[in-house]
Design a protein around this motif. Structure first.
Motif, short mmCIF file in Angstrom:
data_model
loop_
_atom_site.label_atom_id
_atom_site.label_comp_id
_atom_site.label_asym_id
_atom_site.label_seq_id
_atom_site.Cartn_x
_atom_site.Cartn_y
_atom_site.Cartn_z
N CYS A 36 -8.16 -0.91 -4.27
CA CYS A 36 -7.51 -0.24 -3.14
C CYS A 36 -8.07 -0.80 -1.83
O CYS A 36 -9.29 -0.74 -1.60
N PRO A 37 -7.22 -1.33 -0.96
CA PRO A 37 -7.72 -1.93 0.29
C PRO A 37 -8.53 -0.95 1.15
O PRO A 37 -9.45 -1.36 1.85
N PHE A 38 -8.17 0.34 1.10
CA PHE A 38 -8.93 1.29 1.91
C PHE A 38 -10.40 1.31 1.49
O PHE A 38 -11.27 1.61 2.31
N ILE A 89 -7.44 9.87 0.36
CA ILE A 89 -5.97 9.81 0.26
C ILE A 89 -5.54 10.22 -1.15
O ILE A 89 -4.57 10.97 -1.33
N LEU A 121 0.87 -1.19 0.00
CA LEU A 121 0.00 0.00 0.00
C LEU A 121 0.90 1.23 0.00
O LEU A 121 1.57 1.52 1.00
N ALA A 122 0.96 1.93 -1.14
CA ALA A 122 1.96 3.00 -1.29
C ALA A 122 1.80 4.10 -0.25
O ALA A 122 2.79 4.62 0.27
N CYS A 123 0.57 4.46 0.07
CA CYS A 123 0.34 5.54 1.05
C CYS A 123 0.85 5.13 2.42
O CYS A 123 1.49 5.91 3.13
N GLY A 137 -10.09 5.13 -0.08
CA GLY A 137 -8.91 5.61 -0.79
C GLY A 137 -9.12 6.97 -1.43
O GLY A 137 -8.15 7.68 -1.72
N CYS A 177 1.01 3.41 -6.76
CA CYS A 177 0.57 2.24 -5.99
C CYS A 177 0.19 1.09 -6.91
O CYS A 177 -0.32 1.32 -8.01
N TYR A 207 0.16 9.68 -3.70
CA TYR A 207 0.50 8.28 -3.37
C TYR A 207 -0.09 7.29 -4.39
O TYR A 207 0.57 6.33 -4.80
N CYS A 208 -1.35 7.49 -4.74
CA CYS A 208 -2.05 6.47 -5.54
C CYS A 208 -1.43 6.31 -6.93
O CYS A 208 -1.51 5.25 -7.53
N PHE A 262 -2.16 -0.89 -6.27
CA PHE A 262 -3.61 -1.02 -6.19
C PHE A 262 -4.28 0.11 -6.97
O PHE A 262 -3.69 1.17 -7.17
N ASP A 263 -5.53 -0.15 -7.36
CA ASP A 263 -6.28 0.84 -8.14
C ASP A 263 -7.30 1.52 -7.22
O ASP A 263 -8.22 0.88 -6.72
N VAL A 264 -7.10 2.82 -7.04
CA VAL A 264 -7.95 3.54 -6.09
C VAL A 264 -9.40 3.62 -6.57
O VAL A 264 -10.32 3.85 -5.77
FE1 SF4 Z 1 -3.24 3.94 -0.63
FE2 SF4 Z 1 -5.25 2.84 -2.00
FE3 SF4 Z 1 -3.99 4.95 -2.98
FE4 SF4 Z 1 -2.75 2.59 -2.86
S1 SF4 Z 1 -4.54 3.08 -4.09
S2 SF4 Z 1 -1.90 4.58 -2.30
S3 SF4 Z 1 -3.58 1.75 -0.97
S4 SF4 Z 1 -5.20 4.90 -1.13
#
Ligand code: SF4
Ligand code: FAD
Length: 513
Positions: free
Chosen positions: A460-462, A437, A354-356, A434, A447, A443-444, A449-451
């Motif tokens: 995105c896990p958030f 953020i 998780l990049a953030c 996400g 990352c 951050y995204c 993950f795909d926000v």
């Molecule tokens: Fe954080 Fe989600 Fe953005 Fe990745 S995609 S940086 S986990 S908010």
């Protein structure tokens, strides 16, 4: 005067305290490095080094001013490593007739000192630390039994009482609060300010910690500690902030960046919290300097920048202290959501996809610093959404940040960030998907993950953890008017969508350990 011993705790390094106005042969000041302080939680090495270095420098300054100082290093043979045992031994060895201390700001230390004084057969006196702008019980007195003690109400009272940013009885600029203009993201080409450096060789203290097998984590670059650790250095940091950072403080107060340039972790923040918390500098002196500088430079600095900063210091900081003393000791056990999970190992390694979270954790681990929004909306948000035990979260925050002392850490972590007090400090849980953020950071963009995705391995896990949190705590959240819209949105979702969110969240939590 009777032969007097005055205790100076590691966060009571105020050279302008009235104790030090005159020197007296009969008065001995005592500072000591102790295992009870290095070990009550596992600390980042920079936090320990900041305290011990600042204490040693302070003891040196007192001696230069003609005071008599007893300083016990961690490895001194006489050091019993516990406050009560050390005091007891000193009082006996030096035939002390009177013991004095300043009100400690941590409940833990206050309890120790109260108990210790009960064992004494000499006079013991406690005096004010002369640091804060309010009394410990100010928040309790202002709000009494009211269910929701609002920081904003407290803050306006402070502005009025101290005449800060006021034009007569009206707030300067016409508004009390410019929070809405304090939410800009960092433009791509935005230049970041350079920072003053205080690099100080701390290899001798570091070797001592290793020789004494103190269990710390983190590192300090090349044995050089780069924090303002004297009153003069704190003033230098404040002056640099006024000249180079205040003009954008409010604008980018909530912004986050994954840039790796020197200074990027601090953006336009003041980096004064550790100095303030060790009492190297006083809050009134800081806010008067900021208000005064703004008045002189109104053509260049918008009031929203100064107000945004002053709100943190005379608002949040004093308010949190008041909440701490009002709600302790129960505060330290509050667990409104009954969360029980431990923190994953990557809180100590920074190694997560998780990049953030990786960026915020690595800033914390590299520098013993992260700014407010990283602490609240990335790390704290993640801990709350994943159901982390508030005690584990407290211990991590108390250990990792150089500015972490319990009176300010605990209300921020357990109260504001984890909502473990069920809404004393915050009016609703600070949780987000996400989207927030992504809005406040870059951050995204970096990352895996795909926000934009809501469920599945690429999402995105958030995003799913947010709704999973809502789902798990529907009963508790439904009663909060500020959460009712979200709760009804969840309830209106199709059962298969709800299930997909649960599946994604549970798979993540299983993998996350
Ligand atoms: Fe954080 Fe989600 Fe953005 Fe990745 S995609 S940086 S986990 S908010
Ligand atoms: P700036 O952004 O420049 O702010 C100026 C000053 O305002 C700070 O130096 C600090 O003294 C004060 N301030 C700002 N926000 C707060 C706040 N919420 N509560 C109290 N004072 C505030 N601050 C600590 O000093 N010690 C802690 O242990 C601590 N733990 C925190 C834990 C969590 C979960 C959160 C969300 C916040 C925490 N804070 C803590 C508050 C805040 O994050 C830090 O004070 C700030 O990041 C310090 O950096 P700075 O000096 O550059 O602050």
């Amino acid at each position: 005067m009777a032969k007097t011993l005055r205790l100076i705790l590691g966060d009571q390094l105020d050279c302008r305290h009235s104790w030090f106005a005159d020197s007296d042969d009969q008065v001995w000041y005592f500072l000591c490095e102790m295992r009870q302080e290095t070990d009550y939680v596992r600390h980042h090495v920079q936090k320990i080094l900041c305290f011990f270095t600042a204490m040693r420098l302070f003891a040196g300054q007192l001696r230069e001013r003609g005071h008599q100082v007893i300083y016990w290093r961690l490895d001194d043979a006489d050091n019993r490593q516990s406050l009560a045992d050390n005091l007891k031994a000193l009082i006996k060895a030096h035939r002390i007739e009177k013991f004095e201390y300043q009100y400690p700001d941590e409940y833990r230390l206050e309890q120790q000192l109260i108990k210790f004084c009960q064992t004494l057969d000499i006079e013991a006196t406690v005096v004010d630390s002369e640091h804060f702008m309010t009394q410990r019980d100010s928040v309790a007195e202002q709000f009494g039994e009211k269910k929701q003690p609002l920081m904003e109400t407290f803050y306006r009272k402070m502005r009025r009482e101290h005449g800060i940013l006021m034009d007569g009885d009206k707030p300067a600029g016409g508004e009390w609060n410019y929070d809405k203009s304090n939410r800009k993201t960092l433009p791509k080409g935005q230049e970041l300010p350079a920072y003053p450096h205080y690099c100080r060789d701390v290899s001798d203290i570091l070797s001592m910690l290793d020789e004494q097998s103190v269990d710390y984590f983190g590192q300090v670059d090349a044995g050089q500690l780069d924090w303002p650790l004297t009153h003069d250095e704190a003033l230098a940091e404040l002056n640099d902030f006024l000249k180079n950072r205040l003009k954008h403080f409010g604008d980018f107060q909530d912004a986050m960046t994954s840039r790796t340039a020197a200074g990027a972790p601090w953006l336009f923040h003041s980096r004064l919290s550790a100095a303030l918390n060790m009492k190297l500098i006083r809050p009134l002196e800081v806010v008067e300097a900021v208000a005064g500088y703004w008045r002189q430079h109104q053509d260049q600095i918008d009031i929203s920048q100064a107000e945004g900063f002053i709100r943190q210091v005379i608002g949040w900081r004093e308010y949190m202290r008041g909440m701490y003393w009002w709600k302790m000791p129960d505060f330290a056990c509050a667990n409104h959501f009954d969360h029980q999970r431990g923190l994953p190992d990557y809180f100590w390694s920074g190694e997560t996809e998780l990049a953030c979270l990786a960026s915020s954790l690595n800033d914390s681990l590299d520098n013993a610093y992260a700014h407010h929004i990283q602490r609240l909306m990335v790390i704290g948000n993640f801990a709350l959404l994943t159901g982390s035990d508030p005690a584990a979260v407290d211990a991590w925050y108390l250990g990792v940040y150089a500015d972490a002392v319990e009176w300010v850490q605990l209300p921020n972590t357990r109260g504001m960030s984890q909502y473990a007090d069920g809404g004393g400090v915050a009016t609703k849980p600070y949780v987000s998907s996400g989207n927030y953020i992504n809005k406040m950071s870059d951050y995204c963009q970096h990352c895996r993950f795909d926000v934009k995705r809501k469920t599945g391995p690429q999402a995105c896990p958030f995003n799913y953890l947010y709704w999973h949190f809502i789902d798990r705590h529907l009963d508790k959240l439904a009663g909060n008017p500020r959460m009712s819209l979200i709760v009804s949105q969840w309830r209106r979702r199709k059962p298969e969508d709800q299930q997909a969110i649960r599946d994604s969240a549970e798979a993540f939590l299983r993998k996350s350990g």
